[in-house]
Design a protein around this motif. Structure first.
Motif, PDB file in Angstrom:
ATOM      1  N   GLY A 179      82.011  64.795  35.977  1.00  0.00           N
ATOM      2  CA  GLY A 179      81.804  65.109  34.571  1.00  0.00           C
ATOM      3  C   GLY A 179      83.005  65.523  33.972  1.00  0.00           C
ATOM      4  O   GLY A 179      83.808  64.991  33.782  1.00  0.00           O
ATOM      5  N   GLN A 180      82.613  66.563  32.927  1.00  0.00           N
ATOM      6  CA  GLN A 180      83.444  66.829  31.867  1.00  0.00           C
ATOM      7  C   GLN A 180      83.514  68.363  31.986  1.00  0.00           C
ATOM      8  O   GLN A 180      82.659  69.293  32.298  1.00  0.00           O
ATOM      9  CB  GLN A 180      82.911  66.425  30.400  1.00  0.00           C
ATOM     10  CG  GLN A 180      83.350  64.984  30.017  1.00  0.00           C
ATOM     11  CD  GLN A 180      83.101  64.690  28.571  1.00  0.00           C
ATOM     12  OE1 GLN A 180      82.444  65.467  27.785  1.00  0.00           O
ATOM     13  NE2 GLN A 180      83.763  63.677  28.085  1.00  0.00           N
ATOM     14  N   VAL A 181      84.693  68.816  31.504  1.00  0.00           N
ATOM     15  CA  VAL A 181      85.227  70.235  31.627  1.00  0.00           C
ATOM     16  C   VAL A 181      85.329  70.796  30.117  1.00  0.00           C
ATOM     17  O   VAL A 181      85.944  70.068  29.358  1.00  0.00           O
ATOM     18  CB  VAL A 181      86.115  70.663  32.589  1.00  0.00           C
ATOM     19  CG1 VAL A 181      86.936  72.013  32.220  1.00  0.00           C
ATOM     20  CG2 VAL A 181      86.030  70.307  33.924  1.00  0.00           C
ATOM     21  N   PHE A 182      84.653  71.866  29.799  1.00  0.00           N
ATOM     22  CA  PHE A 182      85.117  72.641  28.473  1.00  0.00           C
ATOM     23  C   PHE A 182      85.270  74.078  28.738  1.00  0.00           C
ATOM     24  O   PHE A 182      84.335  75.068  28.780  1.00  0.00           O
ATOM     25  CB  PHE A 182      83.963  72.558  27.565  1.00  0.00           C
ATOM     26  CG  PHE A 182      83.515  70.962  27.353  1.00  0.00           C
ATOM     27  CD1 PHE A 182      83.861  70.430  26.252  1.00  0.00           C
ATOM     28  CD2 PHE A 182      82.544  70.252  28.126  1.00  0.00           C
ATOM     29  CE1 PHE A 182      83.779  68.899  25.823  1.00  0.00           C
ATOM     30  CE2 PHE A 182      82.205  69.138  27.901  1.00  0.00           C
ATOM     31  CZ  PHE A 182      82.886  68.466  26.776  1.00  0.00           C
ATOM     32  N   GLY A 183      86.546  74.318  28.747  1.00  0.00           N
ATOM     33  CA  GLY A 183      87.030  75.946  29.325  1.00  0.00           C
ATOM     34  C   GLY A 183      86.280  76.276  30.702  1.00  0.00           C
ATOM     35  O   GLY A 183      86.364  75.653  31.714  1.00  0.00           O
ATOM     36  N   ASP A 184      85.484  77.631  30.549  1.00  0.00           N
ATOM     37  CA  ASP A 184      84.723  78.120  31.609  1.00  0.00           C
ATOM     38  C   ASP A 184      83.626  77.242  32.004  1.00  0.00           C
ATOM     39  O   ASP A 184      82.894  77.755  32.999  1.00  0.00           O
ATOM     40  CB  ASP A 184      84.502  79.523  31.151  1.00  0.00           C
ATOM     41  CG  ASP A 184      83.635  79.687  30.375  1.00  0.00           C
ATOM     42  OD1 ASP A 184      83.160  78.807  29.549  1.00  0.00           O
ATOM     43  OD2 ASP A 184      83.188  80.985  29.914  1.00  0.00           O
ATOM     44  N   THR A 185      83.283  76.199  31.416  1.00  0.00           N
ATOM     45  CA  THR A 185      81.963  75.407  31.647  1.00  0.00           C
ATOM     46  C   THR A 185      82.251  73.939  32.163  1.00  0.00           C
ATOM     47  O   THR A 185      83.186  73.447  31.464  1.00  0.00           O
ATOM     48  CB  THR A 185      81.008  75.503  30.419  1.00  0.00           C
ATOM     49  OG1 THR A 185      80.723  76.788  30.088  1.00  0.00           O
ATOM     50  CG2 THR A 185      79.867  74.726  30.730  1.00  0.00           C
ATOM     51  N   ALA A 186      81.852  73.577  33.075  1.00  0.00           N
ATOM     52  CA  ALA A 186      81.897  72.101  33.646  1.00  0.00           C
ATOM     53  C   ALA A 186      80.176  71.552  33.538  1.00  0.00           C
ATOM     54  O   ALA A 186      79.511  72.385  34.036  1.00  0.00           O
ATOM     55  CB  ALA A 186      82.511  72.148  34.854  1.00  0.00           C
ATOM     56  N   ILE A 187      80.278  70.267  32.972  1.00  0.00           N
ATOM     57  CA  ILE A 187      78.886  69.694  33.027  1.00  0.00           C
ATOM     58  C   ILE A 187      79.259  68.431  34.113  1.00  0.00           C
ATOM     59  O   ILE A 187      79.896  67.545  33.807  1.00  0.00           O
ATOM     60  CB  ILE A 187      78.753  68.887  31.581  1.00  0.00           C
ATOM     61  CG1 ILE A 187      78.870  69.864  30.422  1.00  0.00           C
ATOM     62  CG2 ILE A 187      77.398  68.291  31.571  1.00  0.00           C
ATOM     63  CD1 ILE A 187      78.700  69.285  29.127  1.00  0.00           C
ATOM     64  N   ILE A 188      78.535  68.947  35.292  1.00  0.00           N
ATOM     65  CA  ILE A 188      78.460  67.953  36.398  1.00  0.00           C
ATOM     66  C   ILE A 188      77.439  67.102  36.489  1.00  0.00           C
ATOM     67  O   ILE A 188      76.074  67.424  36.202  1.00  0.00           O
ATOM     68  CB  ILE A 188      78.873  68.696  37.629  1.00  0.00           C
ATOM     69  CG1 ILE A 188      77.376  69.661  37.984  1.00  0.00           C
ATOM     70  CG2 ILE A 188      80.064  69.704  37.699  1.00  0.00           C
ATOM     71  CD1 ILE A 188      77.559  70.278  39.348  1.00  0.00           C
ATOM     72  N   THR A 189      77.598  65.828  37.034  1.00  0.00           N
ATOM     73  CA  THR A 189      76.579  64.652  37.162  1.00  0.00           C
ATOM     74  C   THR A 189      76.734  64.266  38.558  1.00  0.00           C
ATOM     75  O   THR A 189      77.752  64.053  39.203  1.00  0.00           O
ATOM     76  CB  THR A 189      76.784  63.697  36.207  1.00  0.00           C
ATOM     77  OG1 THR A 189      76.794  64.033  34.726  1.00  0.00           O
ATOM     78  CG2 THR A 189      75.550  62.792  36.199  1.00  0.00           C
ATOM     79  N   GLY A 190      75.561  64.134  39.131  1.00  0.00           N
ATOM     80  CA  GLY A 190      75.482  63.374  40.467  1.00  0.00           C
ATOM     81  C   GLY A 190      75.514  61.876  40.267  1.00  0.00           C
ATOM     82  O   GLY A 190      74.803  61.192  39.502  1.00  0.00           O
ATOM     83  N   VAL A 191      76.871  61.357  40.722  1.00  0.00           N
ATOM     84  CA  VAL A 191      77.210  59.794  40.534  1.00  0.00           C
ATOM     85  C   VAL A 191      76.571  59.004  41.638  1.00  0.00           C
ATOM     86  O   VAL A 191      75.970  57.720  41.277  1.00  0.00           O
ATOM     87  CB  VAL A 191      78.617  59.812  40.339  1.00  0.00           C
ATOM     88  CG1 VAL A 191      79.062  58.376  40.171  1.00  0.00           C
ATOM     89  CG2 VAL A 191      79.059  60.817  39.114  1.00  0.00           C
ATOM     90  N   SER A 192      76.876  59.479  42.824  1.00  0.00           N
ATOM     91  CA  SER A 192      76.268  58.580  43.971  1.00  0.00           C
ATOM     92  C   SER A 192      75.654  59.367  45.177  1.00  0.00           C
ATOM     93  O   SER A 192      76.173  60.750  45.085  1.00  0.00           O
ATOM     94  CB  SER A 192      77.378  57.850  44.477  1.00  0.00           C
ATOM     95  OG  SER A 192      78.279  58.410  44.883  1.00  0.00           O
ATOM     96  N   THR A 193      74.988  58.987  46.012  1.00  0.00           N
ATOM     97  CA  THR A 193      74.588  59.862  47.130  1.00  0.00           C
ATOM     98  C   THR A 193      75.492  60.438  47.897  1.00  0.00           C
ATOM     99  O   THR A 193      76.544  59.748  48.016  1.00  0.00           O
ATOM    100  CB  THR A 193      73.401  59.302  48.001  1.00  0.00           C
ATOM    101  OG1 THR A 193      74.187  58.009  48.442  1.00  0.00           O
ATOM    102  CG2 THR A 193      72.116  58.651  47.176  1.00  0.00           C
ATOM    103  N   GLY A 194      75.469  61.689  48.350  1.00  0.00           N
ATOM    104  CA  GLY A 194      76.568  62.411  49.150  1.00  0.00           C
ATOM    105  C   GLY A 194      76.490  63.560  48.958  1.00  0.00           C
ATOM    106  O   GLY A 194      75.695  64.418  48.336  1.00  0.00           O
ATOM    107  N   SER A 195      77.720  64.391  49.240  1.00  0.00           N
ATOM    108  CA  SER A 195      77.965  65.924  48.942  1.00  0.00           C
ATOM    109  C   SER A 195      79.209  66.081  48.449  1.00  0.00           C
ATOM    110  O   SER A 195      80.171  65.309  48.901  1.00  0.00           O
ATOM    111  CB  SER A 195      77.539  66.793  50.015  1.00  0.00           C
ATOM    112  OG  SER A 195      78.419  66.394  51.189  1.00  0.00           O
ATOM    113  N   ALA A 196      79.597  66.835  47.507  1.00  0.00           N
ATOM    114  CA  ALA A 196      81.037  67.364  47.218  1.00  0.00           C
ATOM    115  C   ALA A 196      80.638  68.768  46.768  1.00  0.00           C
ATOM    116  O   ALA A 196      79.972  69.357  46.621  1.00  0.00           O
ATOM    117  CB  ALA A 196      81.274  66.470  46.159  1.00  0.00           C
ATOM    118  N   THR A 197      82.125  69.099  46.886  1.00  0.00           N
ATOM    119  CA  THR A 197      82.202  70.630  46.593  1.00  0.00           C
ATOM    120  C   THR A 197      83.031  70.554  45.341  1.00  0.00           C
ATOM    121  O   THR A 197      84.122  70.312  45.086  1.00  0.00           O
ATOM    122  CB  THR A 197      83.230  71.502  47.686  1.00  0.00           C
ATOM    123  OG1 THR A 197      82.448  71.271  48.907  1.00  0.00           O
ATOM    124  CG2 THR A 197      83.250  72.944  47.216  1.00  0.00           C
TER     125      THR A 197
END
Length: 307
Positions: free
Chosen positions: A162-180
Motif C-alpha cells: 500500500g501507501q504510507v502518509f505519516g501515521d496512516t497506512a492504506i493497505i491493500t490485500g494483493v494476493s492470498t496469504g498472510s503478512a504482518t
C-alpha cells in the motif's frame, strides 16, 4: 538604616547646626535566577525565582522583576516566573530588575514514546480490499504524541502492500496469504496480522489487462500493460507511471495520486476517482475508496504482470 530624608542636628552652648540627609535604597548589582538551568519535556512547566542583590550580595526585597524569553516557540514565560515548554530546543529565560539581568538556560525535549497502538488488532481481507491503519504513539502517562515519524513495514509485500502518509497506512490485500504490518515510532512498535483470502474466480489482472485509465475530469492516465510500455501505469520511468509526473496515479503529490485530491486513486474518500475503461466500456473505479464499486485497488493493479 532605611530609605528616606532626615535632619541631623548638632547643638553646642545654645547654637545648632543642621544637615539634611537623604538615604537612598541600595542599587541592584546583580540578579540571580534559580535554577540556573533546567530540562523540560514539551508541555511541561516550572517555576523560576529571581533574587535581586546589591554590591555586597545582600538581597533587596520589593524590587520589581520583569521576565522574558529568548524563544517563545520553545519556552514561554509569565511575569510570576512560571515557564511552559512549548517546543523542542533551547531558550534563555531572563529576569531584569534595576537595569541588571540574570538568566537561566532551558532545554526542552519531546516526551519519549512509551507505547504504540494500531486501530486494528487483526484484519481479514479479500484480494483487492483496502483498510486504513492508523498508528498512535503515547507517552508513559498515556498522552497522545503527535508529529512523531512513523516507520511502516510489511513482512510480505506480495501479500499486503500500500501507501504510507505519516501515521496512516492504506493497505491493500494483493494476493492470498498472510503478512504482518508493523508501525514503529522511536523504537516502540505495534503489529497487526493481515490475512488475505481470494476475491473470487475472476482474476483482477486478467479483467483489466490492456484497459485504459482516465481521470474523472477526462484526463488520459495511461494503460494497464507491461512495465516496458511507455504508456503503462506500471512504467516507473514513463509519463503515466512515474512518481514525478503530473498525470501519474503513482505521484503522491499529484492530482491523481495524492491522499487528499478528490480525483486521486489513493484518496480513501475520493468522490471522483479515476475510471478503468476497456473496449469503450466502463470496467471499474481505480481507487482505494471502498465505497466505490466496482473497483480495483491500485496496489493490486501495480502487482500484476500484464502482457
Amino acid at each position: 538604616i532605611a530609605p528616606g530624608t532626615v535632619t541631623i542636628s548638632a547643638t553646642s552652648e545654645g547654637r545648632t547646626g543642621a544637615l539634611v540627609l537623604t538615604v537612598q535604597p541600595p542599587a541592584p548589582a546583580s540578579v540571580v535566577v534559580t535554577p540556573g538551568s533546567l530540562s523540560l519535556l514539551v508541555g511541561g512547566s516550572a517555576a523560576l525565582s529571581a533574587s535581586v542583590r546589591d554590591a555586597g550580595g545582600n538581597t533587596l526585597p520589593g524590587e520589581r522583576v520583569t521576565w522574558t524569553t529568548s524563544n517563545p516557540a520553545v519556552v514561554t514565560a509569565q511575569q510570576n516566573g512560571t515557564i511552559t515548554a512549548t517546543g523542542t530546543g533551547v531558550a534563555t529565560i531572563s529576569a531584569t530588575a534595576g537595569g541588571r539581568t540574570g538568566s537561566a538556560v532551558i532545554t526542552v525535549q519531546n516526551a519519549p514514546v512509551a507505547s504504540v497502538s494500531l486501530n486494528f488488532s487483526g484484519i481479514n481481507l479479500l484480494v483487492g480490499d483496502v483498510r486504513l491503519l492508523v498508528a498512535t504513539a503515547r507517552d508513559a502517562a498515556g498522552n497522545v504524541l503527535t508529529g512523531r515519524p512513523v516507520a511502516w513495514n510489511t513482512s510480505n509485500s506480495t501479500v499486503v502492500n500500500g501507501q504510507v502518509f505519516g501515521d496512516t497506512a492504506i493497505i491493500t490485500g494483493v494476493s492470498t496469504g498472510s503478512a504482518t504490518v508493523t508501525a514503529t515510532v522511536e523504537g516502540r512498535s505495534a503489529s497487526v496480522l493481515v490475512v488475505v483470502a481470494p476475491a473470487g474466480p475472476v482474476s483482477v489482472c486478467t479483467l483489466i489487462a490492456g484497459a485504459l485509465l482516465f481521470g474523472d475530469d477526462g484526463q488520459y492516465l495511461g494503460r494497464f500493460t507491461n512495465r516496458f510500455d511507455s504508456q503503462s501505469v506500471l512504467n516507473e520511468f514513463g509519463t503515466y507511471g512515474s512518481r514525478f509526473s503530473s498525470t501519474s496515479t503513482n505521484n503522491e503529490f499529484g492530482t491523481y495520486g495524492s491522499n487528499f485530491s478528490s480525483l486521486s486513486a489513493w484518496n480513501p474518500f475520493a468522490s471522483r476517482p479515476p475510471l478503468i475503461v476497456r473496449n469503450g466500456q466502463f470496467v471499474a473505479y481505480y481507487t482505494v475508496n471502498t465505497a466505490r464499486t466496482p473497483r480495483v485497488s491500485p496496489a493490486v493493479a501495480l502487482s500484476c504482470n500484464f502482457p
